[in-house]
Design a protein around this motif. Sequence first.
Motif, PDB file in Angstrom:
ATOM      1  N   GLY A 117      38.575  80.395  49.675  1.00  0.00           N
ATOM      2  CA  GLY A 117      38.576  78.892  48.835  1.00  0.00           C
ATOM      3  C   GLY A 117      37.967  77.954  49.752  1.00  0.00           C
ATOM      4  O   GLY A 117      38.255  77.568  50.958  1.00  0.00           O
ATOM      5  N   SER A 118      36.608  77.517  49.221  1.00  0.00           N
ATOM      6  CA  SER A 118      35.889  76.504  50.113  1.00  0.00           C
ATOM      7  C   SER A 118      36.203  75.162  49.761  1.00  0.00           C
ATOM      8  O   SER A 118      35.501  74.131  50.316  1.00  0.00           O
ATOM      9  CB  SER A 118      34.456  76.794  49.695  1.00  0.00           C
ATOM     10  OG  SER A 118      34.112  76.657  48.498  1.00  0.00           O
ATOM     11  N   GLU A 119      37.096  74.872  48.508  1.00  0.00           N
ATOM     12  CA  GLU A 119      37.338  73.362  48.115  1.00  0.00           C
ATOM     13  C   GLU A 119      38.587  72.876  49.191  1.00  0.00           C
ATOM     14  O   GLU A 119      38.770  71.523  48.904  1.00  0.00           O
ATOM     15  CB  GLU A 119      37.839  73.560  46.871  1.00  0.00           C
ATOM     16  CG  GLU A 119      37.286  74.114  45.749  1.00  0.00           C
ATOM     17  CD  GLU A 119      35.462  73.548  45.911  1.00  0.00           C
ATOM     18  OE1 GLU A 119      35.715  72.290  45.839  1.00  0.00           O
ATOM     19  OE2 GLU A 119      34.531  74.175  45.747  1.00  0.00           O
ATOM     20  N   ARG A 120      39.079  73.398  50.115  1.00  0.00           N
ATOM     21  CA  ARG A 120      40.033  72.589  50.851  1.00  0.00           C
ATOM     22  C   ARG A 120      39.406  72.732  52.190  1.00  0.00           C
ATOM     23  O   ARG A 120      38.844  73.634  52.756  1.00  0.00           O
ATOM     24  CB  ARG A 120      41.338  73.169  50.750  1.00  0.00           C
ATOM     25  CG  ARG A 120      41.605  74.730  50.882  1.00  0.00           C
ATOM     26  CD  ARG A 120      42.952  75.147  50.636  1.00  0.00           C
ATOM     27  NE  ARG A 120      43.095  76.752  50.916  1.00  0.00           N
ATOM     28  CZ  ARG A 120      43.287  77.147  51.896  1.00  0.00           C
ATOM     29  NH1 ARG A 120      43.219  76.588  53.086  1.00  0.00           N
ATOM     30  NH2 ARG A 120      43.206  78.551  52.257  1.00  0.00           N
ATOM     31  N   LYS A 121      40.104  72.225  53.208  1.00  0.00           N
ATOM     32  CA  LYS A 121      39.627  72.216  54.484  1.00  0.00           C
ATOM     33  C   LYS A 121      40.387  73.283  55.044  1.00  0.00           C
ATOM     34  O   LYS A 121      41.360  73.991  54.663  1.00  0.00           O
ATOM     35  CB  LYS A 121      40.294  70.993  55.365  1.00  0.00           C
ATOM     36  CG  LYS A 121      41.641  70.712  55.277  1.00  0.00           C
ATOM     37  CD  LYS A 121      41.942  69.286  56.120  1.00  0.00           C
ATOM     38  CE  LYS A 121      43.509  69.174  56.396  1.00  0.00           C
ATOM     39  NZ  LYS A 121      43.826  67.817  56.977  1.00  0.00           N
ATOM     40  N   PRO A 122      39.904  73.938  56.189  1.00  0.00           N
ATOM     41  CA  PRO A 122      40.336  75.219  56.660  1.00  0.00           C
ATOM     42  C   PRO A 122      41.619  75.179  57.562  1.00  0.00           C
ATOM     43  O   PRO A 122      42.212  74.049  57.788  1.00  0.00           O
ATOM     44  CB  PRO A 122      39.460  75.383  58.193  1.00  0.00           C
ATOM     45  CG  PRO A 122      38.186  74.546  57.711  1.00  0.00           C
ATOM     46  CD  PRO A 122      38.608  73.561  57.070  1.00  0.00           C
ATOM     47  N   SER A 123      42.471  76.191  57.311  1.00  0.00           N
ATOM     48  CA  SER A 123      43.788  76.432  57.904  1.00  0.00           C
ATOM     49  C   SER A 123      43.719  76.888  59.445  1.00  0.00           C
ATOM     50  O   SER A 123      42.666  77.436  59.734  1.00  0.00           O
ATOM     51  CB  SER A 123      44.628  77.282  57.219  1.00  0.00           C
ATOM     52  OG  SER A 123      44.725  76.685  55.876  1.00  0.00           O
ATOM     53  N   ARG A 124      44.785  76.497  60.248  1.00  0.00           N
ATOM     54  CA  ARG A 124      45.103  76.828  61.557  1.00  0.00           C
ATOM     55  C   ARG A 124      46.041  77.976  61.431  1.00  0.00           C
ATOM     56  O   ARG A 124      46.918  77.585  60.777  1.00  0.00           O
ATOM     57  CB  ARG A 124      45.235  75.630  62.357  1.00  0.00           C
ATOM     58  CG  ARG A 124      44.372  74.725  62.169  1.00  0.00           C
ATOM     59  CD  ARG A 124      42.931  74.640  62.797  1.00  0.00           C
ATOM     60  NE  ARG A 124      42.854  75.170  64.000  1.00  0.00           N
ATOM     61  CZ  ARG A 124      43.232  74.736  65.002  1.00  0.00           C
ATOM     62  NH1 ARG A 124      43.505  73.157  64.957  1.00  0.00           N
ATOM     63  NH2 ARG A 124      42.856  74.999  66.342  1.00  0.00           N
ATOM     64  N   LEU A 125      46.196  78.743  62.469  1.00  0.00           N
ATOM     65  CA  LEU A 125      47.139  79.964  62.416  1.00  0.00           C
ATOM     66  C   LEU A 125      47.792  79.903  64.000  1.00  0.00           C
ATOM     67  O   LEU A 125      47.058  79.911  64.736  1.00  0.00           O
ATOM     68  CB  LEU A 125      46.582  81.327  62.000  1.00  0.00           C
ATOM     69  CG  LEU A 125      46.012  81.520  60.600  1.00  0.00           C
ATOM     70  CD1 LEU A 125      45.688  82.625  60.637  1.00  0.00           C
ATOM     71  CD2 LEU A 125      47.163  81.142  59.638  1.00  0.00           C
ATOM     72  N   LYS A 126      49.017  79.922  63.988  1.00  0.00           N
ATOM     73  CA  LYS A 126      49.855  80.013  65.094  1.00  0.00           C
ATOM     74  C   LYS A 126      50.405  81.577  64.959  1.00  0.00           C
ATOM     75  O   LYS A 126      51.122  81.718  63.861  1.00  0.00           O
ATOM     76  CB  LYS A 126      50.950  79.015  65.088  1.00  0.00           C
ATOM     77  CG  LYS A 126      52.148  79.558  66.352  1.00  0.00           C
ATOM     78  CD  LYS A 126      53.057  78.360  66.321  1.00  0.00           C
ATOM     79  CE  LYS A 126      54.106  78.670  67.715  1.00  0.00           C
ATOM     80  NZ  LYS A 126      54.925  77.390  67.812  1.00  0.00           N
ATOM     81  N   VAL A 127      50.143  82.238  65.917  1.00  0.00           N
ATOM     82  CA  VAL A 127      50.703  83.637  65.927  1.00  0.00           C
ATOM     83  C   VAL A 127      51.992  83.940  66.713  1.00  0.00           C
ATOM     84  O   VAL A 127      51.839  83.818  67.842  1.00  0.00           O
ATOM     85  CB  VAL A 127      49.475  84.948  66.404  1.00  0.00           C
ATOM     86  CG1 VAL A 127      50.078  86.089  66.384  1.00  0.00           C
ATOM     87  CG2 VAL A 127      48.287  84.610  65.489  1.00  0.00           C
ATOM     88  N   ARG A 128      52.930  84.227  66.045  1.00  0.00           N
ATOM     89  CA  ARG A 128      54.309  84.414  66.890  1.00  0.00           C
ATOM     90  C   ARG A 128      54.463  85.827  66.772  1.00  0.00           C
ATOM     91  O   ARG A 128      54.836  86.511  66.170  1.00  0.00           O
ATOM     92  CB  ARG A 128      55.487  83.726  65.930  1.00  0.00           C
ATOM     93  CG  ARG A 128      56.888  84.156  66.627  1.00  0.00           C
ATOM     94  CD  ARG A 128      57.709  82.971  65.947  1.00  0.00           C
ATOM     95  NE  ARG A 128      57.708  81.673  66.263  1.00  0.00           N
ATOM     96  CZ  ARG A 128      57.702  80.632  65.655  1.00  0.00           C
ATOM     97  NH1 ARG A 128      57.890  80.942  64.542  1.00  0.00           N
ATOM     98  NH2 ARG A 128      57.599  79.688  66.149  1.00  0.00           N
ATOM     99  N   ILE A 129      54.257  86.336  68.100  1.00  0.00           N
ATOM    100  CA  ILE A 129      54.476  87.503  68.528  1.00  0.00           C
ATOM    101  C   ILE A 129      55.930  87.895  68.757  1.00  0.00           C
ATOM    102  O   ILE A 129      56.498  87.340  69.873  1.00  0.00           O
ATOM    103  CB  ILE A 129      53.641  88.152  69.865  1.00  0.00           C
ATOM    104  CG1 ILE A 129      52.117  87.767  69.627  1.00  0.00           C
ATOM    105  CG2 ILE A 129      53.713  89.461  70.184  1.00  0.00           C
ATOM    106  CD1 ILE A 129      51.076  87.662  70.680  1.00  0.00           C
TER     107      ILE A 129
END
Length: 368
Positions: A117-129
């Motif tokens: 999806g290019s219509e919204r701003k990119p998402s950020r991810l937090k990886v909970r190990i």
Amino acid sequence: MPYLRKVGIVLVCAVVAAVALVAVRAHKSDRHAAPPATTATTATTATSTQATEQRDTGIKPTIRGLVEQFDDRTAELTNTLHSFVVSAYWSDLQPEAGGPIAHPNAIDDAIAAVRTGSERKPSRLKVRIFAGIYAPEWAKTLGGAPFTIQDPASGRGGTVGRFWTSEFGDAYAALQRELAATYDDVPEIAEVTVSRCTTVFAEPFLRQITYSGAPDAYLDAGYTRAADERCQREEIDAHDVWKRTRSGLALNPYQFVGPERRGYVDGDVTTAMMRYCRDTLGPRCVLENNSIRWPPQGQRYTAMYTAMKDFGPPISFQTAAAARIGDPVETVRWAIRFGAGAVELGARANAYSHAQLVDLDAALTAGN
């Protein structure tokens, strides 16, 4: 429980999923197989301030705003929220002793999903190990046989490895090297959690000391307070391999088991570990607490929050579960006044109206 049996990824269409899977299999023989390729949408940073920070330090911008769990409800939230936390179990990431990271995994799936999806701003991810009860069986046997721990409040529990031993520590450090080699340069992965010295939750200072069997279980396995505190320092050291990605240290008043077979709490150790984390990782160390509520917890938590504020940003919080949060809106407002950059919604986004989500996310993103 393997991630892919628990959670359906609804964001990735069939074509994108097929392409991502082919790409992963093509790299399966590579010890550091790459996650899905970067798309043009990932080049945009949230604010000019964060862009400057990344250019000047080489470290990815901090996560700002509200953060939700990445699961089958994510598609409903992507027009409102743009940061998500991915639960990744060590047992799924590295099923073979000392082996490479297994692909595809929960992290790969989340990266592929947020790139659609290019219509919204990119998402950020937090990886909970998740380590502790979610460590692979081969790791749980390092340094000796595992032992059983249960959290009295939630009822969750299982077997835990001797996390304070050098053998377990070496395995955790090797895991971080493998993960960093694969994901440190992936722009969507903004943060990973520090998890070696954990038991039931991804919170390394909790020892379930109110569980009646805990003191005997720890001490019979060779646990000592000195070894535990060494574990806390070494798990931070292990995250120095993440040169561009930040590491989140979930703080609580430090719990330990004494030789008298009793549980104790020492908040001074928590403060000392905040200092160690910042001294070791610098701005890559995100100070966190996963149980904020309204009204805030007092006593030892008051002292801990004061110390966090003294150390300064980056600071992030997670709200307590729905049964313990109290007023969810005031909880987030407290975090905003505190100076937090991000708040993970442990009570879930459906505890808030759409207007509240938009306003609170904007306030956190702006740093108000």
